[in-house]
Design an enzyme around this catalytic site. Structure first.
Site, PDB file in Angstrom:
ATOM      1  N   LYS A 110     -15.862-113.758  54.397  1.00  0.00           N
ATOM      2  CA  LYS A 110     -14.564-113.051  54.386  1.00  0.00           C
ATOM      3  C   LYS A 110     -15.068-111.519  55.025  1.00  0.00           C
ATOM      4  O   LYS A 110     -14.131-110.975  55.463  1.00  0.00           O
ATOM      5  CB  LYS A 110     -13.846-112.890  53.171  1.00  0.00           C
ATOM      6  CG  LYS A 110     -13.476-114.140  52.650  1.00  0.00           C
ATOM      7  CD  LYS A 110     -12.455-115.232  53.433  1.00  0.00           C
ATOM      8  CE  LYS A 110     -11.810-115.810  52.626  1.00  0.00           C
ATOM      9  NZ  LYS A 110     -12.649-117.211  52.101  1.00  0.00           N
TER      10      LYS A 110
HETATM   11  C1  LIG Z   1     -12.369-118.857  52.097  1.00  0.00           C
HETATM   12  C2  LIG Z   1     -13.727-119.339  51.970  1.00  0.00           C
HETATM   13  C3  LIG Z   1     -13.796-120.854  52.623  1.00  0.00           C
HETATM   14  C4  LIG Z   1     -12.532-121.274  53.373  1.00  0.00           C
HETATM   15  O1  LIG Z   1     -12.328-120.486  54.816  1.00  0.00           O
HETATM   16  P1  LIG Z   1     -10.990-120.830  55.414  1.00  0.00           P
HETATM   17  O2  LIG Z   1     -10.936-119.856  56.618  1.00  0.00           O
HETATM   18  O3  LIG Z   1     -10.055-120.520  54.600  1.00  0.00           O
HETATM   19  O4  LIG Z   1     -10.968-122.090  55.875  1.00  0.00           O
HETATM   20  C5  LIG Z   1     -14.900-121.492  52.660  1.00  0.00           C
HETATM   21  N1  LIG Z   1     -15.890-120.984  51.947  1.00  0.00           N
HETATM   22  C6  LIG Z   1     -15.843-119.663  51.174  1.00  0.00           C
HETATM   23  C7  LIG Z   1     -16.873-119.203  50.198  1.00  0.00           C
HETATM   24  C8  LIG Z   1     -14.791-118.871  51.236  1.00  0.00           C
HETATM   25  O5  LIG Z   1     -14.587-117.587  50.755  1.00  0.00           O
END
Ligand SMILES: *Cc1c(COP(=O)(O)O)cnc(C)c1O
Length: 492
Positions: A110
């Site tokens: 993120k």
């Molecule tokens: C948010 C997240 C995901 C999923 O990503 P999306 O963009 O919501 O599909 C997968 N792994 C981790 C560690 C995340 O923080």
């Protein structure tokens, strides 16, 4: 480059700054480009550039109206990352590569977007002389919240309100989230799951009374979820950067096709991969990997999206989602930009709990996407398998992607090199990782688990992990989902 809502039947256009500032369209749809960029560029020279330059190019394709992109990118991808490559590629097991997206300040992918979004939002507000205070309203399954708090920490003219499912995140995620400091940050636990939080957030967002109330105080909402196009676009960069690293390592030649495997929740990360493919990156397949909340696996296999099932809390909590928002952007393409069709599907999802796409659309989706899922035991077994084969620690979300890739490669004849996105550091979920590789012993939790896990790791702890030991969680507010609207109004 203009944007429009996936649900607006008149295709009314919005500028890039407005789309980023608003986050979510007023009709509940998501912003997408009116005309998707079809750039003329030399792939070989683009991908050999450093991460920051690739990011600048990608952002210019979508947000060329924003002036100041270069400075924004330099600030977003600077020394807060523990490696200059930003997203390093590691070769590990059986011809598959892990793209480590967790070298930013909060140890999950993120950060790639949420170090950039505050910069982009600042430029956007400046450009349209928007002097409102921005209220970033966010529902989190654990990682977005912390990354948003960190990204917007002390940003003037901005407040952040994060809602997280009280019992749906890991101890370290909670420590990190409640440990963020800043004069503009609010963190609230809800007695409910992520879907309830996300649904309410969307409702609050588009509640005319709340909007009006905020407008009177010169405030307005925006979103730091992947629903915001300003968060989605920066994620395209690492698909190009990964390809460049494969070329650089001599694993492929420019033009060769590769497959990506993406641990998926809200469908943001994998949608960025699909956008990379649309921009001309040679991608064979995108593997959509889910945990036991496998609505997407079923959708890609059958063409029916059915959220009517029990929500399960798993050891890969950031993927515990039944309604994946960004799928709407893919459907919009699949239905040739027919906003009326999208409205029908989304209404049906809301009122009846499911929808079915046409056979043609299902077939179109199958050309690019493969899908599979892993249950919690398979996640643990995969962590152990990779550790034993390669002495490499992966987190439970990455393990979902890794397991599904392994399964997919056994079932199909896809021998394209595969890049598995490693979406979080194993130190963010040390209890699960430790339990998987050290199943005999009674294992500690929280910070003690990090220390125990480090003994199994040949590499030393990164600055971001060490920082966890300094976090001082502040007291927490916990409410029922029905109290979310009032809580927002009271906090800001
Ligand atoms: C948010 C997240 C995901 C999923 O990503 P999306 O963009 O919501 O599909 C997968 N792994 C981790 C560690 C995340 O923080």
């Amino acid at each position: 480059m203009k944007f429009r809502s996936t649900r607006n039947v008149t295709a009314q256009a919005t500028t890039a700054p407005e789309a980023i500032i608003q986050g979510l369209a007023e009709d509940g749809g998501l912003f997408v480009p009116v005309a998707f960029p079809q750039p003329n560029y030399d792939l070989a020279s683009l991908i050999q550039q450093p991460y920051q330059l690739i990011a600048k190019q990608v952002l210019r394709w979508f947000f060329n109206e924003l002036s100041g992109l270069d400075v924004a990118v330099t600030k977003a991808y600077g020394s807060q990352w523990d490696t200059p490559t930003i997203t390093p590629l590691t070769k590990q097991v059986a011809g598959n590569y892990y793209l480590e997206l967790f070298h930013g300040p909060t140890l999950a992918f993120k950060d790639v977007a949420l170090q950039a979004l505050p910069q982009l939002m600042g430029l956007a507000k400046q450009q349209v002389h928007n002097q409102n205070e921005t209220i970033i309203l966010t529902a989190t399954s654990g990682d977005t919240g912390t990354a948003a708090l960190r990204g917007f920490q002390n940003v003037v003219g901005t407040q952040v309100v994060v809602f997280y499912p009280q019992d749906g995140i890991s101890p370290i995620q909670k420590l990190q989230m409640l440990g963020q400091t800043g004069n503009n940050l609010h963190v609230v636990g809800i007695k409910g799951n992520f879907d309830q939080a996300q649904t309410r957030v969307k409702q609050i967002f588009n509640d005319p009374q709340v909007r009006q109330h905020l407008a009177q105080q010169k405030q307005q909402f925006s979103s730091a979820n992947s629903m915001n196009i300003g968060r989605l676009i920066p994620q395209i960069t690492y698909y190009f950067a990964a390809y460049g690293q494969l070329v650089h390592q001599g694993a492929i030649k420019v033009g060769d096709k590769i497959t990506f495997s993406v641990p998926t929740g809200n469908f943001g990360d994998i949608l960025a991969g699909y956008y990379a493919k649309k921009l001309g990156l040679p991608i064979h397949k995108l593997i959509c990997a889910s945990n036991v909340n496998h609505v997407l696996t079923d959708f890609f296999q059958t063409g029916t999206y059915d959220r009517q099932r029990e929500f399960q809390v798993t050891n890969a909590p950031s993927m515990d989602i039944l309604v994946s928002s960004n799928l709407e952007r893919l459907l919009f393409d699949a239905y040739h930009q027919d906003a009326e069709a999208i409205n029908k599907l989304m209404q049906q999802l809301q009122s009846q709990g499911y929808y079915q796409v046409t056979p043609q659309v299902h077939e179109w989706l199958s050309q690019t996407f493969a899908a599979g899922y892993a249950n919690p035991d398979q996640v643990e077994a995969e962590i152990q398998r990779v550790y034993e084969q390669a002495n490499y620690l992966i987190d439970p979300h990455t393990a979902v992607g890794s397991f599904v890739t392994h399964q997919y490669q056994t079932q199909t004849n896809d021998h394209h090199p595969c890049v598995i996105l490693a979406t979080a550091s194993p130190y963010k979920f040390p209890e699960t990782v430790l339990g998987a590789i050290n199943s005999q012993a009674k294992n500690p939790s929280g910070l003690a688990a990090i220390e125990a896990l480090a003994k199994f790791d040949s590499s030393s702890l990164t600055a971001g992990v060490k920082e966890l030991f300094a976090d001082q969680p502040h007291s927490q507010l916990t409410i029922a989902p029905t109290e979310m609207t009032n809580t927002v109004l009271n906090l800001v």
